[in-house]
Design an enzyme around this catalytic site. Structure first.
Site, PDB file in Angstrom:
ATOM      1  CD1 TRP A 187      46.555  -6.465   5.659  1.00  0.00           C
ATOM      2  CD2 TRP A 187      46.312  -7.410   3.638  1.00  0.00           C
ATOM      3  NE1 TRP A 187      46.091  -7.748   5.847  1.00  0.00           N
ATOM      4  CE2 TRP A 187      45.924  -8.350   4.625  1.00  0.00           C
ATOM      5  CE3 TRP A 187      46.258  -7.781   2.294  1.00  0.00           C
ATOM      6  CZ2 TRP A 187      45.480  -9.633   4.309  1.00  0.00           C
ATOM      7  CZ3 TRP A 187      45.817  -9.063   1.984  1.00  0.00           C
ATOM      8  CH2 TRP A 187      45.424  -9.969   2.993  1.00  0.00           C
TER       9      TRP A 187
ATOM     10  CG  ASP B 291      42.350 -14.196  15.575  1.00  0.00           C
ATOM     11  OD1 ASP B 291      41.652 -13.385  14.942  1.00  0.00           O
ATOM     12  OD2 ASP B 291      43.570 -14.042  15.765  1.00  0.00           O
TER      13      ASP B 291
ATOM     14  CG  ASP C 299      46.687 -10.089   8.528  1.00  0.00           C
ATOM     15  OD1 ASP C 299      47.012 -10.348   9.704  1.00  0.00           O
ATOM     16  OD2 ASP C 299      45.669  -9.443   8.225  1.00  0.00           O
TER      17      ASP C 299
ATOM     18  CG  ASP D 263      43.469  -7.133  14.546  1.00  0.00           C
ATOM     19  OD1 ASP D 263      44.147  -6.299  13.919  1.00  0.00           O
ATOM     20  OD2 ASP D 263      43.203  -8.271  14.096  1.00  0.00           O
TER      21      ASP D 263
ATOM     22  CB  CYS E 241      47.420  -7.479  15.652  1.00  0.00           C
ATOM     23  SG  CYS E 241      46.854  -8.114  14.066  1.00  0.00           S
TER      24      CYS E 241
ATOM     25  CE  LYS F  58      45.809 -11.311  15.847  1.00  0.00           C
ATOM     26  NZ  LYS F  58      45.631 -12.415  14.912  1.00  0.00           N
TER      27      LYS F  58
ATOM     28  CG  ASN G 148      41.630  -5.766  11.357  1.00  0.00           C
ATOM     29  OD1 ASN G 148      42.723  -5.967  10.836  1.00  0.00           O
ATOM     30  ND2 ASN G 148      41.097  -6.596  12.219  1.00  0.00           N
TER      31      ASN G 148
HETATM   32  C1  GLA Z   1      43.271  -9.086  11.257  1.00  0.00           C
HETATM   33  C2  GLA Z   1      44.441  -9.795  11.896  1.00  0.00           C
HETATM   34  C3  GLA Z   1      44.315 -11.281  11.682  1.00  0.00           C
HETATM   35  C4  GLA Z   1      43.000 -11.762  12.265  1.00  0.00           C
HETATM   36  C5  GLA Z   1      41.840 -10.995  11.664  1.00  0.00           C
HETATM   37  C6  GLA Z   1      40.549 -11.323  12.374  1.00  0.00           C
HETATM   38  O1  GLA Z   1      43.325  -9.186   9.877  1.00  0.00           O
HETATM   39  O2  GLA Z   1      45.656  -9.304  11.415  1.00  0.00           O
HETATM   40  O3  GLA Z   1      45.398 -11.966  12.254  1.00  0.00           O
HETATM   41  O4  GLA Z   1      43.028 -11.593  13.658  1.00  0.00           O
HETATM   42  O5  GLA Z   1      42.052  -9.588  11.751  1.00  0.00           O
HETATM   43  O6  GLA Z   1      39.462 -10.657  11.845  1.00  0.00           O
END
Ligand code: GLA
Length: 739
Positions: free
Chosen positions: A194, A367, A549, A479, A527, A477, A481
């Site tokens: 990361w 976001d 990030d 994501d 992402c 976007k 995570n």
């Molecule tokens: C991830 C994405 C970031 C942002 C956060 C939001 O880490 O890579 O760009 O969008 O989530 O929680």
């Protein structure tokens, strides 16, 4: 569960492929198959034992060149039988195979011997479908070959089919095996973590096996499914390179083996770790696609071919670009994350939108933080309703405002995840990946929804479809995570539960495809906490990716450098953010930050409320300058002139557009030492006979530099930077335009 209809996915791919035809031929006498495309030929045939044997992969051969029928390699010793030393296109684990098999199965009676022989073939639009069959059992494997006529990139995959009356378990299934003759080679591959993705590793291929893989359920930051093998030692612009990239966003594996006789085999597909796929009678399993290519022009040549292939044949089109040769360039976007984090609300986002529009930004993206009870990363994921405290009138007022400012609107989502502190989890605790009765490991306070389940798939498609139907949203976007843990799926029979590895990813692709079909102008970014889900599978359904990030502009030079070995700058989103930067506490000038980001698709992620009038003016000027040359940067031929790796004091890139009428040059100084001036930049890829005019985007060339000179001059004499170009974290950019 397994009645996946790929029709939707495939129809999508067909729409995006061009109509060029590559040259394919089959010699019925020798049973030799040949594919030619670009500067590449790929040849294989049926050997005397009936196996499909690789014969040649390299520079394009003469049209009249022919091959005799392939001969299996002789037994080298009683320890190295011919079955293992013969480079098979797709070897079953059986007979005496000691290297990685392409396919390994268990039959219901415990028999595990699988020997695949040629059965038949069909010519397809750009290649062949070649059918193999086990020497006794009704297991059929169809190998798909499709050659791009322009780049010579070959797409390979396999369909494994059970035409018997009993179920068979697949334990290992590759998309393809690639073979190189005995020799000395350098392997290039990308690893990371990361905020530190895209590290280029270069090492000699030794005896044994190098495994590049993800066991995490998704592509991963830790390794990326791309490889490049160079004959001899690494070289950016010279020498033979064989490269490949796997189109799969679930757990994957690529093995690179040098056998005892120095031959090299690369095998890649589903990760066999914890894999198991039951094929009931009549069922089939389709593998991911493994793309492979060849260049005689070093790693630079290899990545330029791959970029072109991605632009023309992988990346999706929207309704407005359907049929276009290339996708449209990415709108310059603003993203709220680093400015406001979870503290989004109507007034704050509107204020940022006004500032962004004044800079010349085309797309405003809100976001994380807008939905459910999302105040931080402890709650809300899964509850995809607009937070009524932050947006009392829904999203419409903000979207209308963004539109009135001349921008389109994008929104962050993380569809596959759930916080235990959410209404969704409270209602459907069984929807997450888990092993019954076992603890569920949280990462970033969240769990992974089991997208393989039809009800979860329906929920995710449903809320996204509703969001896009009810709001004028141009961009998501998307994501993701965290990685998987406890990948259990107890709703289906125990012996089928490992199919989650396939079914999850297929459902992800099918949701993306269906959303795009229903909302044909929507664009999507992949992402995953940065670059955790970037591969040629997800890129068939997403227009861009978030490489990391880590937006520190100096770190980005190495991150972006690594990224471009495998992926085109078109998909490489790069934001200009605040200084000092949160990652390394490093301060850099706004111009440096801009030039670092301008090497890909430009975005702004800074708190622009804090910018001074001077900073705003500079940003406005550089965004305008970027837009003028953006097509050259993101769709042109990329030359990595000076690598930022290994603590280099300097780095530089050059992009040349396809008709060689424009070039854009970026130069960066890390830290001048001992007064050393910036190295002479001998440019590449220009037309030697064309006159080009130099102009500055930022910074100065030496006063002796001609304003206009031939391509030959810029390539042979080179560009000399001004003496004043020295210091810490300095950047310059120039353009050359055909006179
Ligand atoms: C991830 C994405 C970031 C942002 C956060 C939001 O880490 O890579 O760009 O969008 O989530 O929680």
């Amino acid at each position: 569960m397994k009645a996946f209809t790929l029709a939707l996915l495939l129809s999508f791919a067909t729409l995006t492929s061009s109509a060029q035809v590559s040259k394919v031929s089959f010699d019925a006498t020798t049973k030799v198959f040949r594919l030619d495309g670009g500067n590449v030929s790929y040849v294989f045939g049926v050997n005397s034992r009936g196996e499909l044997q690789q014969m040649y992969w390299g520079g394009r051969l003469g049209a009249t060149d022919t091959f005799p029928a392939p001969k299996p390699k002789p037994e080298w010793a009683s320890f190295d039988d011919s079955y293992t030393t013969t480079p098979q296109e797709y070897a079953g684990w059986g007979e005496g195979l000691y290297i990685e098999p392409a396919l390994k199965v268990t039959f219901p009676d415990g028999n595990r011997d699988l020997v695949l022989h040629y059965a038949s073939y069909k010519t397809t639009e750009h290649g062949f479908d070649v059918e193999l069959k086990d020497i006794e059992q009704p297991i059929f494997v169809t190998l798909h070959y499709s050659m791009d006529s322009e780049t010579g990139v070959l797409a390979r995959s396999a369909t494994i089919e059970n035409r018997g009356t009993e179920s068979v378990t697949i334990e290992q299934a590759a998309a393809a095996s690639w073979a190189l003759p005995a020799g000395h080679y350098t392997l290039n591959y990308l690893t990371g973590r990361w905020a530190g993705e895209w590290t280029l590793n270069q090492e000699p291929i030794q005896h044994g096996e190098r495994i590049i893989e993800s066991r995490r359920g998704s592509t991963s930051h830790q390794a990326n499914p791309w490889f490049a093998i160079e004959a001899g030692t690494p070289d950016e612009e010279h020498g033979e390179v064989w490269f490949g990239a796997l189109g799969w966003s679930g757990s994957w594996r690529i093995t690179v083996e040098r056998d005892q006789l120095d031959a090299v085999r690369v095998t890649g597909g589903f990760n066999p770790f914890d894999f198991g796929y039951v094929l009931h009678p009549g069922q089939s399993l389709e593998t991911p696609i493994f793309y492979g290519g060849y260049s005689a022009h070093g790693l630079g040549g290899a990545s330029r071919e791959l970029h072109l292939f991605e632009l023309k044949h992988i990346l999706p089109r929207t309704a407005s670009t359907r049929g276009a040769e290339m996708p449209r360039v990415r709108p310059v976007l603003y993203n709220s994350w680093e400015a406001t984090e979870f503290n989004v609300n109507e007034a704050g986002q509107m204020a940022l939108a006004e500032k962004a529009a004044a800079l010349g930004v085309d797309r405003f993206v809100m976001d994380d933080g807008w939905f459910g009870q999302r105040k931080n990363d402890h709650a809300g994921l899964g509850d995809w309703y607009v937070n009524p405290q932050k947006f009392p009138h829904g999203l419409k007022p903000l979207i209308d405002k963004v539109h009135s400012l001349g921008m389109d609107f994008g929104l962050w989502v993380e569809p596959e995840m759930v916080n235990p502190d959410s209404d969704l989890y409270r209602k459907h605790p069984d929807w997450v990946l888990h092993f019954k009765g076992r603890p569920e490991t949280e990462q970033r306070n969240q769990l992974v929804l089991n997208l393989a389940r039809p009800d979860v798939r329906a929920y995710i498609f449903g809320f996204l479809d509703k969001l896009l139907t009810e709001n004028d949203i141009a961009f998501l976007k998307w994501d993701y995570n965290r990685n998987w843990s406890e990948p259990g799926w107890d709703a289906i029979p125990a012996n089928e539960q490992k199919e989650v590895y396939v079914a999850f990813t297929r459902n992800l692709y099918s949701i993306l495809a269906e959303l795009r079909q229903k909302h044909p102008n929507v664009e999507i970014e992949s992402c995953s906490g940065g670059g955790g889900r970037v591969d040629l599978g997800i890129l068939r359904y997403t227009d861009e990716v978030w490489p990391s990030d880590n937006t520190d502009p100096f770190d980005r030079l190495t991150i972006q450098n690594g990224f471009t070995y495998a992926y085109t700058p078109q998909v490489m989103m790069s934001w200009v953010t605040d200084s000092p930067h949160w990652m390394n506490n490093r301060s850099t000038s706004l111009a440096y930050r801009f030039l670092s980001s301008m090497q890909g698709s430009l975005g702004i992620g800074a708190n622009i409320n804090k910018w001074t009038p001077d900073e705003t003016a500079l940003a406005k000027r550089l965004i305008a300058a970027y837009k003028q040359v953006q097509p050259t940067i993101v769709r042109g031929d990329l030359y990595r002139l000076i690598s930022p790796l290994n603590g280099s004091e300097f780095s530089a890139t050059e992009d040349v557009n396809r008709d060689k009428s424009q070039a854009v040059i970026f130069a960066f100084i890390h830290s001048t030492q001992e007064g050393r001036g910036f190295p002479l930049l001998k440019l590449e890829g220009l037309d030697p006979n064309v006159e080009y005019t130099l102009s500055s985007i930022e910074g100065k060339a030496s006063p002796n530099t001609p304003t206009t000179a031939s391509g030959a001059w810029w390539m042979n004499h080179g560009l000399v930077m001004d003496q004043s170009f020295r210091g810490d974290f300095q950047a310059a950019a120039f353009r050359l335009d055909k006179k």
